[in-house]
Scaffold this active site. Structure first.
Site, mmCIF file in Angstrom:
data_model
loop_
_atom_site.group_PDB
_atom_site.id
_atom_site.type_symbol
_atom_site.label_atom_id
_atom_site.label_comp_id
_atom_site.label_asym_id
_atom_site.label_seq_id
_atom_site.Cartn_x
_atom_site.Cartn_y
_atom_site.Cartn_z
ATOM 1 N N SER A 62 -8.750 -7.200 -2.387
ATOM 2 C CA SER A 62 -9.029 -6.660 -3.724
ATOM 3 C C SER A 62 -8.256 -7.361 -4.830
ATOM 4 O O SER A 62 -8.613 -7.254 -5.999
ATOM 5 C CB SER A 62 -8.726 -5.155 -3.768
ATOM 6 N N ASP A 346 -4.486 1.825 -11.252
ATOM 7 C CA ASP A 346 -4.655 3.023 -10.435
ATOM 8 C C ASP A 346 -3.412 3.149 -9.556
ATOM 9 O O ASP A 346 -2.399 2.503 -9.822
ATOM 10 C CB ASP A 346 -5.966 2.990 -9.635
ATOM 11 N N HIS A 349 -3.569 -0.616 -7.606
ATOM 12 C CA HIS A 349 -3.851 -1.919 -8.213
ATOM 13 C C HIS A 349 -3.255 -2.060 -9.615
ATOM 14 O O HIS A 349 -3.262 -1.105 -10.405
ATOM 15 C CB HIS A 349 -5.364 -2.128 -8.296
#
Length: 372
Positions: A62, A346, A349
C-alpha cells in the site's frame, strides 16, 4: 532547489485481529535520522539525462499501490472517500492516503509524470506507462502467504505483470525495450504486512519460525525476488526498508500505549539490517546497483520530534477517531481540518505531506547512489 524534510518509507496495512495478540512494550532506545534532506531537482534531472535513466518501475504494497487493488477481488481497497481528499480533483484513486504517494513525488521530480499509473488500470494508455508504472498491491508482502491471505498480488505475480508490461513496451518501442528496462530504476517497498497481517496474527508462520527465523525467511524471499528481477533485466534497484511498526496509531491503540511499541519495532529494525547486508552481497554477485532506503530511524524521528517537521499530531490519524480506522472502517468518516499537521492519514497510512517528506529520502538515494 526544492527543500524537503527527509523522512523514511511508508507505513503499511495490518489487520484488526492482531489486537488480542499484542504483548507489552520493551524499553529500548530508538535511533534518530537526519533532520532535513535537501532535494535539488535541477541536479537530479541532469543526472537522469546523463545516466540515461529511462523510467521508474514500482513494486510493493500500500505504500506504493496507486490503485491496482481496485481491479482485484479483495477488500483491501482505498478507492472511496475520504481517501483522495487532497488528490488532484479531490477524488479517491485507490491510494491509501489523502493524496499522492512517495513514488508519485519521485516520478514528478525525475520529470516523468505527476502520478505513477497503476498497471492494472484498464483506462491507462500504453504510452502513459512508458516512463513510470506501479505493479504494487496493497496488503502484499515478501512472504507469498501474506498476499494470499488477502487475495492481493504477491511479488511473483507483480513480476509476471512486469513481463506483460515488457511485451506492451515492445509493441510501442520496438527494439529499445531491453535497454529501457536496463536503465530503469526498480523500487521495491514492502515488509510490514508480513509481520502485522501474517506473523503476529495468523497461526501458521509462528509454528514454523521464531521471529528471528522469520526475518531470515523474508530475506530469502527478497533474494529470490531480486534475482528474478535481475533475470528479467533489472540493473538498478532501490529497496525501501520496513518502517517502525510499533509507531502506527492502530498498534498504539491496540497496546493502549502513548509511545511506539518496541516489541514490533525491534523485528522491523532487525529485518532492515539483514536486508541491507543481503543487498550489498547481491550487488556484488549479480553486478546490480542495489541500495537500501532507510525507513526506520527517519519515521521514529518524525514521531518523536514532530515540530521539526511541522507536525502536531503523531499518535492519531486524520480519519475518524484516528485510533483504529483504515480501509473500509475509514469509509465515509469525517476528517481533521488540516491533514498537513498529521503524520498519519488513517490509523496505518501517512498523510500526503508525510509521503512527500518520505519521497525526499528516495530521491536522495537515487541521486547519491543509483545515479552516482
Amino acid at each position: 532547489m526544492v527543500f524537503i524534510k527527509a523522512v523514511g518509507a511508508a507505513a503499511l496495512m495490518m489487520t484488526m485481529s492482531m489486537a488480542i495478540l499484542l504483548g507489552s512494550t520493551l524499553a529500548v532506545a530508538m535511533p534518530t535520522s537526519p533532520a532535513i534532506g535537501i532535494v535539488n531537482i535541477g541536479r537530479i534531472r541532469k543526472l537522469v539525462a546523463k545516466y540515461n535513466l529511462s523510467s521508474i518501475l514500482v513494486f510493493g504494497d500500500s505504500s506504493a499501490d496507486p490503485g491496482n487493488n481496485n481491479h482485484l477481488a479483495t477488500t483491501f481497497k482505498g478507492n472511496f472517500p475520504p481517501y483522495g481528499k487532497d488528490f488532484f480533483g479531490g477524488r479517491p484513486t485507490g491510494r491509501f492516503s489523502n493524496g499522492r504517494l512517495p513514488t508519485d513525488f519521485v516520478a514528478e521530480a525525475l520529470g516523468y509524470a505527476a502520478v505513477v499509473p497503476a498497471f492494472l488500470d484498464p483506462n491507462v494508455k500504453t504510452e502513459s506507462l512508458s516512463r513510470a508504472v506501479s505493479f504494487a498491491s496493497a496488503a502484499s508482502g515478501y512472504d507469498d502467504l501474506t498476499a494470499n491471505l488477502t487475495n492481493v498480488l504477491p511479488v511473483w505475480k507483480q513480476l509476471e505483470y512486469l513481463k506483460h508490461y515488457i511485451i506492451r513496451m515492445r509493441r510501442l518501442m520496438n527494439g529499445e525495450t531491453k535497454e529501457m528496462i536496463k536503465n530503469a530504476v526498480f523500487v521495491l517497498s514492502m515488509g510490514a504486512n508480513d509481520f502485522l497481517q501474517n506473523y503476529f496474527v495468523e497461526p501458521n508462520r509462528p509454528k514454523q519460525f521464531t521471529v528471528q527465523q522469520y526475518e531470515d525467511y523474508l530475506v530469502g524471499c527478497l533474494i529470490r525476488d531480486v534475482k528474478e528481477m535481475h533475470r528479467i533485466g533489472a540493473r538498478r534497484l532501490v529497496v525501501v526498508g520496513v518502517p517502525p511498526l510499533g509507531c502506527m496509531p492502530l498498534v498504539k491503540t491496540a497496546m493502549n500505549s502513548a509511545v511506539c511499541v518496541d516489541k514490533y519495532n525491534i523485528p522491523a529494525l532487525s529485518l532492515n539490517i539483514k536486508i541491507k547486508n543481503s543487498l550489498a552481497t547481491l550487488a556484488g554477485e549479480l553486478g546490480l546497483t542495489a541500495v537500501f532506503a532507510d525507513a526506520y530511524g527517519a519515521i521514529v524521528d518524525a514521531v518523536n520530534n514532530p515540530k521539526k517537521y511541522g507536525f502536531v499530531e503523531t499518535s492519531k490519524g486524520c480519519c475518524g477517531t484516528g485510533t483504529y480506522e483504515y480501509g473500509d472502517t475509514c469509509k465515509g468518516q469525517s476528517t481533521c481540518k488540516d491533514p498537513s499537521k498529521y503524520v498519519f492519514w488513517d490509523a496505518v497510512h501517512p498523510t500526503e505531506k508525510m509521503y512527500e517528506i518520505i519521497a525526499a529520502d528516495l530521491l536522495n538515494t537515487v541521486l547519491t547512489q543509483i545515479l552516482a
